[in-house]
Design an enzyme around this catalytic site. Structure first.
Site, PDB file in Angstrom:
ATOM      1  N   THR A 190       0.861  -1.186   0.000  1.00  0.00           N
ATOM      2  CA  THR A 190       0.000   0.000   0.000  1.00  0.00           C
ATOM      3  C   THR A 190       0.899   1.239   0.000  1.00  0.00           C
ATOM      4  O   THR A 190       2.050   1.161   0.427  1.00  0.00           O
ATOM      5  CB  THR A 190      -0.882   0.032   1.259  1.00  0.00           C
ATOM      6  OG1 THR A 190      -0.008  -0.008   2.392  1.00  0.00           O
ATOM      7  CG2 THR A 190      -1.807  -1.150   1.308  1.00  0.00           C
ATOM      8  N   GLU A 334      -5.652  -3.371  -1.272  1.00  0.00           N
ATOM      9  CA  GLU A 334      -6.060  -4.556  -0.511  1.00  0.00           C
ATOM     10  C   GLU A 334      -7.208  -5.298  -1.184  1.00  0.00           C
ATOM     11  O   GLU A 334      -7.582  -6.388  -0.774  1.00  0.00           O
ATOM     12  CB  GLU A 334      -6.509  -4.138   0.902  1.00  0.00           C
ATOM     13  CG  GLU A 334      -5.375  -3.696   1.822  1.00  0.00           C
ATOM     14  CD  GLU A 334      -5.093  -2.197   1.761  1.00  0.00           C
ATOM     15  OE1 GLU A 334      -5.360  -1.588   0.701  1.00  0.00           O
ATOM     16  OE2 GLU A 334      -4.606  -1.639   2.757  1.00  0.00           O
ATOM     17  N   LYS A 441     -13.739  17.385  11.693  1.00  0.00           N
ATOM     18  CA  LYS A 441     -14.808  17.343  12.688  1.00  0.00           C
ATOM     19  C   LYS A 441     -14.941  18.716  13.324  1.00  0.00           C
ATOM     20  O   LYS A 441     -14.086  19.147  14.082  1.00  0.00           O
ATOM     21  CB  LYS A 441     -14.480  16.295  13.749  1.00  0.00           C
ATOM     22  CG  LYS A 441     -15.588  15.292  13.871  1.00  0.00           C
ATOM     23  CD  LYS A 441     -15.234  14.153  14.786  1.00  0.00           C
ATOM     24  CE  LYS A 441     -16.500  13.321  14.983  1.00  0.00           C
ATOM     25  NZ  LYS A 441     -16.302  12.217  15.878  1.00  0.00           N
ATOM     26  N   TRP A 446     -19.292  16.105  11.310  1.00  0.00           N
ATOM     27  CA  TRP A 446     -18.353  15.828  10.239  1.00  0.00           C
ATOM     28  C   TRP A 446     -18.611  16.683   9.003  1.00  0.00           C
ATOM     29  O   TRP A 446     -19.754  16.904   8.619  1.00  0.00           O
ATOM     30  CB  TRP A 446     -18.440  14.348   9.812  1.00  0.00           C
ATOM     31  CG  TRP A 446     -17.847  13.430  10.828  1.00  0.00           C
ATOM     32  CD1 TRP A 446     -17.533  13.735  12.122  1.00  0.00           C
ATOM     33  CD2 TRP A 446     -17.517  12.061  10.640  1.00  0.00           C
ATOM     34  NE1 TRP A 446     -17.011  12.624  12.746  1.00  0.00           N
ATOM     35  CE2 TRP A 446     -16.993  11.595  11.877  1.00  0.00           C
ATOM     36  CE3 TRP A 446     -17.601  11.176   9.567  1.00  0.00           C
ATOM     37  CZ2 TRP A 446     -16.563  10.284  12.046  1.00  0.00           C
ATOM     38  CZ3 TRP A 446     -17.172   9.878   9.743  1.00  0.00           C
ATOM     39  CH2 TRP A 446     -16.650   9.438  10.965  1.00  0.00           C
TER      40      TRP A 446
HETATM   41  P1  AMP Z   1      -4.637   2.616  -2.918  1.00  0.00           P
HETATM   42  O1  AMP Z   1      -4.578   1.344  -2.203  1.00  0.00           O
HETATM   43  O2  AMP Z   1      -3.345   3.361  -2.951  1.00  0.00           O
HETATM   44  O3  AMP Z   1      -5.219   2.470  -4.268  1.00  0.00           O
HETATM   45  O4  AMP Z   1      -5.615   3.562  -2.107  1.00  0.00           O
HETATM   46  C1  AMP Z   1      -6.925   3.186  -1.815  1.00  0.00           C
HETATM   47  C2  AMP Z   1      -7.650   4.353  -1.230  1.00  0.00           C
HETATM   48  O5  AMP Z   1      -7.768   5.397  -2.197  1.00  0.00           O
HETATM   49  C3  AMP Z   1      -9.074   4.057  -0.835  1.00  0.00           C
HETATM   50  O6  AMP Z   1      -9.164   3.413   0.411  1.00  0.00           O
HETATM   51  C4  AMP Z   1      -9.673   5.449  -0.837  1.00  0.00           C
HETATM   52  O7  AMP Z   1      -9.349   6.151   0.347  1.00  0.00           O
HETATM   53  C5  AMP Z   1      -8.971   6.112  -1.983  1.00  0.00           C
HETATM   54  N1  AMP Z   1      -9.812   6.051  -3.185  1.00  0.00           N
HETATM   55  C6  AMP Z   1      -9.742   5.189  -4.197  1.00  0.00           C
HETATM   56  N2  AMP Z   1     -10.659   5.487  -5.133  1.00  0.00           N
HETATM   57  C7  AMP Z   1     -11.355   6.549  -4.683  1.00  0.00           C
HETATM   58  C8  AMP Z   1     -12.451   7.326  -5.162  1.00  0.00           C
HETATM   59  N3  AMP Z   1     -13.015   7.097  -6.334  1.00  0.00           N
HETATM   60  N4  AMP Z   1     -12.899   8.336  -4.391  1.00  0.00           N
HETATM   61  C9  AMP Z   1     -12.339   8.616  -3.197  1.00  0.00           C
HETATM   62  N5  AMP Z   1     -11.301   7.931  -2.693  1.00  0.00           N
HETATM   63  C10 AMP Z   1     -10.816   6.906  -3.412  1.00  0.00           C
END
Ligand code: AMP
Length: 568
Positions: A190, A334, A441, A446
């Site tokens: 990640t 994940e 917050k 929120w």
């Molecule tokens: P990653 O594992 O680096 O792809 O990050 C995943 C995270 O990116 C998710 O848990 C979200 O917080 C954020 N994310 C992915 N797609 C979106 C989306 N369309 N809108 C808002 N947040 C997103």
């Protein structure tokens, strides 16, 4: 107890190699086109790709690499990287894709945590390799994805090998071994803006099932008539599955290399009649800006998935004006990573355009294979009414059950807690209001930073915007908007704040606006809010100064004076 009656079908394991073998056998002449870091365009076919992936597998096996061993890659999207995907997983080794945009210390930490035995790298990262070779003494060899003529001069403790020389002694004439479909296939860490990154270890089964689901019409809708350009890097959650879904369907693959600026992407898309692409909003912003400035249109692109961070509604509209179907999607490393996509069913697509738009602005509907729910602070399920928001939990065959090298499971009652805060409406459309760490917050209520940012981005003078929490003596936190203006555009703080009138409740309005030349991004191109908060945590909000120096005169600081607007 009676013995269950078992089905009488073949037990053919779902293996990653079967995807490329299928493309090679049935779409053998379909092209894979790569913009090389050498500067030229390389073209070959799925058949060529499989042969070279097998050569790589033979070369690694000749070095005594065993099934389960991790082979790292530090590379852009290109044909050699694709061969590395299949040449490692094909004989049971694990392809560990590493994000080269991280700091060298973080990369070294990841390589050591993954215990990579060899690392394949693009020559753009030669200097980085010099540093990594010292920090990662357990790596047995560093293989440059190049021929001898392009081998970089690197002062590493051991000599470099060129990929082409590595492959040369092998003929690619062998059958992929039959593996257990539960064996590990890919290891993706990640992006981890806080703490050490964590590894998600996919299996052959999860990768193939994810490719099946990702190719479906209400996901990426891929077919043998498509030309697919993954803008999202192959080191970011397997380029969202495109390197697997493309051979599964027989779609042409176009790999853009390191040049992801608007002009380069536009030219490649036009030249290779790209019909489908996917990437994070930041990259699309670059492409759309280029098209606007150059006064050009894409002639072949039909669909673009926008995900990885929230897609501003204004971006969906701009794509629409260009005749491209922009699809908002959500997922995470994940989850292999696809989770939801904002595609409408027949009845929804008959509604007035504004209603359709409101649905398509959300992160969307789950695809088959993923289940989701939202839970409150007390751990109880929340209603799907588009208003209640809580942490989003998911489960499914391509969602992790634990992190690599970690004994404890992050699951809660069998569900994976995503760390995202969301609403789900009656029709099953999910909307992310925030990453839980980014939530603002104010006076106990929120405020969705994403919604505040989306409004700012809709202003014609705004190129990019981020909304973060700032400390406040009365409300504990209040929103601060940090903005990058478009080139040659002007807007003042007060004009921007006035732009919020009527769009959100008054107490959601930012307390202040700061203009900057650029915003920090993470290694996968998302807004780096941790860095922004560090930078602006001491920003003197006018409303905070008023609290400290006398009675409040600013109506915006009257948090809680209005009821909280529905976030769904
Ligand atoms: P990653 O594992 O680096 O792809 O990050 C995943 C995270 O990116 C998710 O848990 C979200 O917080 C954020 N994310 C992915 N797609 C979106 C989306 N369309 N809108 C808002 N947040 C997103």
């Amino acid at each position: 107890m009676t013995t269950p009656l078992l089905g009488q079908m073949m037990d053919v394991p779902l293996t990653v190699s079967s995807l490329l073998a299928h493309a090679s056998r049935h779409f053998g002449t379909t092209e894979i086109v790569s913009k090389r870091i050498e500067g030229d365009v390389h073209r070959y076919t799925y058949r060529d790709c499989e042969k070279r992936a097998k050569q790589l597998a033979q070369a690694l096996m000749a070095l005594d690499v065993q099934p389960g061993e991790r082979i790292g890659t530090l590379a852009w999207n290109g044909y050699r990287h694709l061969e590395a995907y299949y040449g490692t997983t094909g004989f049971g080794a694990v392809c560990h894709t590493i994000n080269p945009r991280l700091f060298p210390e973080q990369i070294a930490w990841i390589i050591n945590d993954a215990d990579d035995s060899y690392v394949l790298f693009d020559t753009t990262f030669a200097q980085l390799i010099e540093c990594l070779a010292l920090l990662c003494p357990k790596v047995r060899g560093w293989i440059a994805l190049a021929d001898d003529a392009h081998l970089p001069a690197v002062h590493a403790p051991m000599p470099l090998i060129s990929y082409e020389t590595f492959l040369k002694p092998h003929d690619g004439a062998f059958d992929w071994p039959l593996l257990d479909e539960r064996q590990a296939s890919y290891l993706c860490y990640t992006s981890g803006t806080t703490g050490n990154p964590k590894g998600a270890l996919y299996s052959h089964r999860s990768t193939v099932l994810h490719a099946y689901a990702g190719a479906l019409p209400d996901a990426m809708c891929l077919s043998a008539r498509d030309s697919v350009l993954p803008v999202v890097p192959m080191f970011h959650a397997n380029a969202w599955g495109m390197p697997h879904a493309a051979p599964l369907t027989g779609a042409k693959l176009v790999l853009p290399g390191k040049d992801l600026d608007g002009k380069s992407l536009f030219e490649l898309m036009q030249a290779e009649r790209v019909t489908y692409s996917a990437g994070v909003p930041t990259v699309w912003l670059g492409l759309l800006n280029y098209m606007k400035e150059a006064g050009v249109r894409l002639s072949s692109l039909q669909r673009a998935v926008i995900g990885g961070s929230a897609c501003p509604p204004s971006m969906l509209r701009t794509f629409e004006e260009y005749g491209v179907e922009a699809i908002h999607g959500w997922g995470m490393t994940e989850m292999s990573p696809l989770g939801t996509l904002a595609k409408l069913n027949w009845e929804q697509s008959q509604r007035p355009p504004e209603e359709q738009r409101r649905l398509r602005e959300k992160q969307g509907h789950v695809i088959y294979g993923v289940d989701m729910k939202i839970v409150g602070d007390d751990g109880r399920d929340l209603p799907w009414d588009g208003v209640a928001f809580g942490e989003l939990h998911t489960r499914g065959p391509w969602v992790i059950k634990r992190y690599f090298q970690k004994d404890d499971s992050p699951l809660v009652d069998g569900w994976f807690p995503t760390g995202d805060v969301a609403t789900i409406d009656r029709e099953g459309f999910m909307r992310i209001t925030d990453r839980s760490k980014d939530v603002i917050k104010s006076g106990g209520e929120w405020i969705s930073s994403i919604e505040i940012e989306n409004i700012a981005i809709a202003h014609p003078a705004v190129a990019e915007a981020a909304c973060i929490a700032c400390a406040h003596p009365k409300w504990l936190q209040r929103p601060l908007l940090v903005v990058v203006k478009r080139k040659d555009a002007e807007v003042t703080r007060d004009e921007l704040l006035a732009f919020y009138a009527g769009k959100v409740a008054k107490w959601w309005m930012p307390d202040d606006v700061v203009f900057v030349n650029e915003l920090p991004h993470t290694a996968v191109g998302k807004l780096h809010k941790v860095k922004l908060r560090e930078q602006f945590c001491d920003h003197p909000l006018p409303s905070a100064l008023e609290v400290e120096n006398g009675p409040l005169s600013n109506e915006r600081a009257m948090g809680g004076a209005e009821s909280k607007p529905a976030a769904g």
